[in-house]
Write a protein that holds these residues in place. Structure first.
Motif, mmCIF file in Angstrom:
data_model
loop_
_atom_site.group_PDB
_atom_site.id
_atom_site.type_symbol
_atom_site.label_atom_id
_atom_site.label_comp_id
_atom_site.label_asym_id
_atom_site.label_seq_id
_atom_site.Cartn_x
_atom_site.Cartn_y
_atom_site.Cartn_z
ATOM 1 N N SER A 132 1.149 -0.726 0.051
ATOM 2 C CA SER A 132 0.375 0.111 -0.086
ATOM 3 C C SER A 132 1.308 0.927 0.498
ATOM 4 O O SER A 132 1.694 1.507 0.505
ATOM 5 C CB SER A 132 -0.979 -0.132 1.292
ATOM 6 N N ARG B 215 -0.621 -3.549 -3.977
ATOM 7 C CA ARG B 215 -1.590 -3.522 -4.200
ATOM 8 C C ARG B 215 -2.823 -2.407 -4.156
ATOM 9 O O ARG B 215 -4.097 -2.295 -5.247
ATOM 10 C CB ARG B 215 -2.725 -4.524 -2.950
ATOM 11 N N GLU B 216 -2.316 -1.305 -3.710
ATOM 12 C CA GLU B 216 -3.166 -0.304 -3.275
ATOM 13 C C GLU B 216 -2.039 0.703 -3.624
ATOM 14 O O GLU B 216 -1.355 1.311 -3.279
ATOM 15 C CB GLU B 216 -4.121 0.010 -1.949
ATOM 16 N N HIS C 215 -2.676 5.026 -3.522
ATOM 17 C CA HIS C 215 -3.713 6.533 -2.915
ATOM 18 C C HIS C 215 -2.900 8.013 -3.224
ATOM 19 O O HIS C 215 -1.801 7.726 -3.254
ATOM 20 C CB HIS C 215 -4.255 6.234 -2.017
ATOM 21 N N LEU D 32 -6.138 -1.115 -6.751
ATOM 22 C CA LEU D 32 -6.696 -0.095 -6.354
ATOM 23 C C LEU D 32 -6.430 0.895 -6.620
ATOM 24 O O LEU D 32 -5.182 1.287 -6.019
ATOM 25 C CB LEU D 32 -7.489 -0.224 -5.333
ATOM 26 N N CYS E 241 -5.543 -3.269 -13.496
ATOM 27 C CA CYS E 241 -5.801 -2.376 -12.404
ATOM 28 C C CYS E 241 -7.816 -2.651 -12.780
ATOM 29 O O CYS E 241 -8.404 -2.396 -13.095
ATOM 30 C CB CYS E 241 -6.297 -0.436 -12.430
#
Length: 520
Positions: free
Chosen positions: A382, A422-423, A425, A452, A500
Motif C-alpha cells: 500500500s 495492491r493499492e 492512493h 485499487l 487495474c
C-alpha cells in the motif's frame, strides 16, 4: 486582587437531600455506572457533584472509585483571568487539581466494596511542588492498595513552546532548565508513583544532560509510551540518547519539536513505534546502534526542513535498524529532505515494508522521484501520497521557485516490475490532475498486481470553501470536475493497460467516479 475560593468537594457530608431518592437511584449499579461514564473524562467537577445526590450514588464512587477509567485534567481548574498573573492562576488550578484527586483517591474504611481503576490519566502543571508531591503520594497510596492499575501522566509547564532566537534563547533556556530540574526532583521523591507510569508526556523541558533521560527511563520501569514535546537540552547540539535498561517496556516513542542535535538509539529492546517530528539536527535526525531496537516495526519522520538542513539518505538513518513494516515521511510543504538513492542500499531495512505514506509533498511537476522507494521494497502492498495543497484561505504562498530549481529526479529502469503492490492512493494539490496522471501511469505500468487506484482531488479545508463562496474567482483546484473530464484523465492513465481492477476518482467538489477493468 480577587482570590478564587478553594474547590469544595463533599467528602464528609452525611446529610441526604430533602425528599425521597429519585427513580435513577433505584437502577442497578451497572446502569448507573453507564450513566456516569457518559461524563467527559476531564469534567471532574460535574462528576463529583453527581455522586452526592444520595448515598445510593455515593456508594458507586470513591473511595474506591468503580469507574474503569478516570481522567483529571488541571486545565479544567484554571480560573478565568481576573487580573491575576498566569502563575497565580496556575497555582490555584494546582490546588484544585490536588483537592479533586484527594476526593477520588483518598482511602476510607466505611466502604466495603472495592474496585479497580484500570487507567488513571492525570494532567498537571509543574507548579507548587508541595501540592504535586501530595498528589503523587495520593496516587501511590491508591496503587499500593490495588485500586489503580494503569497510570498515564501529562506534565505541563504553562509556558509557550520554545522559540530559538537571539532575543529569547537565554530566557527560554533558564525556564526550560528550571522546570526540567523540578520534574527530575519530583521523579526522585515519588518512586512508587514513577515506577507505575505506563505513559508519560513532557513539554517544554530542557534537561541538564542526556543522562537525565537515562535516569527517567530507569526510574519509570513500567513506561510503555513516552512523548517529549518541545523538549531537549540547554546545549542545543547535545544528542538525545535512548539507552533503556534490559527490562524496559517502552513500546512507543514520540519526539516532537526536539531541541537536540539528533537522536541516538542505543538500547530499546521492545520499541515498536518511533515518531520524530520537527528536528534541529543538521542532517540525519536519528541513528541506530547495532541491535538497538529489534522490535521496531513502524516509523514516522516529519519535518519542515530549514535551508541549512541538508538532505540525507534513508540508508544512513536506517543502518542497524530492523526491517520496517510501515514508514511515514512528511515534508510539511517544504524542502524534500530525503535523498534518492540506490534501492540496494535500502534493501535490508525495506525487505519487509508493507505500507508507505508520503505526506505533504512539495507540489513539484512530477512524483517520479518516489519510485526509488517502491524499487527498494519488494513486499510493499500500500502506498499513500499526499501532495500539499495551496490553501486559498491563507495569504502565505510558498517559494516554489527555490525548490523547483533543486527538483529531485529519478530514472526508473525500463524492466522494473513490482509484484506485490495492491493499492495506490494519491491526493491533494491545486494542480493535482496534471501531476497524478503521469505518476499514476508510471506506477500502473510497473505494479502488475495493482487492485485499487484512488485519485483524490477533494478540498477538505472548510475555510478554503468559505473563501470561494465569498469570492467565486478563487480557484480551489484544477482537478477534473465533470464525468467527461474524469473519463479523459482515466483513459490517459489506463491506455493499453487492463491490470487495474478498480479505479476511484474524487473530484474537488466531492463527486465520486468509479471505474472497473478486467484483469488480463
Amino acid at each position: 486582587m480577587k482570590k478564587m475560593a478553594p474547590l469544595k468537594l463533599p467528602l464528609d457530608h452525611g446529610e441526604e437531600p430533602q425528599g425521597h431518592d429519585d427513580m435513577f437511584s433505584e437502577l442497578p449499579d451497572h446502569i448507573l455506572l453507564c450513566i456516569l461514564e457518559k461524563f467527559p473524562g476531564d469534567d471532574v467537577r460535574s462528576l463529583a457533584r453527581t455522586c452526592v445526590l444520595s448515598k445510593r450514588w455515593r456508594a458507586l464512587f470513591p473511595p474506591p472509585l468503580m469507574l474503569p477509567e478516570l481522567e483529571i485534567t488541571a486545565r479544567t481548574f484554571v480560573p478565568a483571568a481576573d487580573g491575576s498573573g498566569m502563575v497565580q492562576l496556575l497555582h490555584q488550578a494546582t490546588e484544585s487539581f490536588t483537592a479533586a484527586l484527594r476526593f477520588f483517591l483518598a482511602g476510607g474504611g466505611e466502604h466495603q466494596r472495592r474496585a479497580i481503576i484500570e487507567t488513571l490519566r492525570l494532567e498537571l502543571y509543574l507548579i507548587k511542588p508541595n501540592y504535586l508531591l501530595d498528589a503523587c503520594h495520593l496516587v501511590a497510596g491508591a496503587i499500593d492498595r490495588g485500586e489503580v492499575r494503569g497510570l498515564e501522566l501529562v506534565v505541563l509547564t504553562g509556558t509557550p513552546p520554545f522559540v530559538w532566537d537571539a532575543a529569547t534563547a537565554p530566557e527560554n533556556v533558564r525556564v526550560g532548565r528550571f522546570f526540567a530540574g523540578r520534574f527530575m526532583r519530583l521523579l526522585a521523591a515519588a518512586a512508587i508513583f514513577a515506577s507505575s507510569l505506563r505513559a508519560l508526556t513532557l513539554e517544554n523541558l530542557l534537561f541538564r544532560s542526556p543522562s537525565d533521560v537515562g535516569t527517567l527511563l530507569g526510574t519509570c520501569a513500567a513506561l510503555e509510551n513516552l512523548t517529549l514535546d518541545s523538549c531537549g537540552f540547554a546545549d542545543l547540539w547535545s544528542v538525545l540518547t535512548i539507552d533503556a535498561p534490559p527490562s524496559s517496556r517502552l513500546k512507543e516513542l514520540y519526539l516532537e519539536n526536539l531541541h537536540a542535535g539528533g537522536v541516538r538509539l542505543v538500547h530499546a529492546p521492545r520499541l515498536e513505534w518511533l515518531v520524530c517530528s520537527e528536528w534541529m539536527a543538521a542532517s540525519c535526525p536519528v541513528t541506530f546502534g547495532p541491535g538497538s531496537a529489534p522490535c521496531l516495526e513502524d516509523m514516522t519522520l516529519n519535518n519542515r526542513a530549514a535551508t541549512w538542513q541538508s538532505r540525507f539518505c534513508l540508508s544512513e538513518l536506517l543502518q542497524n535498524a530492523p526491517p520496517l513494516q510501515a514508514l511515514r515521511l512528511g515534508f510539511t510543504n517544504d524542502k524534500i529532505w530525503v535523498q534518492p538513492e540506490s534501492p540496494k542500499a535500502l534493501g535490508p531495512a525495506f525487505s519487509k515494508l508493507q505500507m508507505l505514506h508520503l505526506l505533504n509533498v512539495f507540489p513539484e511537476r512530477d512524483l517520479s522521484w518516489t519510485m526509488f522507494l517502491l524499487q527498494a521494497a519488494p513486499l510493499l502492498e500500500s502506498v499513500h501520497i499526499e501532495v500539499s495543497h495551496n490553501h486559498a484561505c491563507s495569504e502565505f504562498k510558498p517559494d516554489y521557485q527555490r525548490e523547483i530549481l533543486d527538483r529531485l529526479k529519478w530514472e526508473v529502469p525500463p524492466g522494473f516490475r513490482h509484484h506485490h503492490l495492491r493499492e495506490l492512493h494519491v491526493g491533494g494539490g491545486i494542480d493535482a490532475g496534471k501531476k497524478f496522471v503521469g505518476f499514476a501511469r508510471l506506477v500502473v505500468v510497473r505494479a502488475v498486481s495493482l487492485e485499487l487506484l484512488v485519485l483524490d482531488g477533494r478540498v477538505t479545508c472548510e475555510e478554503c470553501v468559505a473563501a470561494q463562496l465569498q469570492d467565486p474567482s478563487v480557484v480551489l483546484s484544477r482537478f477534473p470536475e465533470d464525468e467527461g473530464d474524469v473519463d479523459v484523465m482515466v483513459n490517459r492513465i489506463m491506455d493499453g493497460i487492463s491490470r487495474c481492477a478498480r479505479i476511484i476518482v474524487y473530484s474537488a467538489s466531492n463527486w465520486a467516479y468509479e471505474y472497473r477493468s478486467n484483469k488480463s
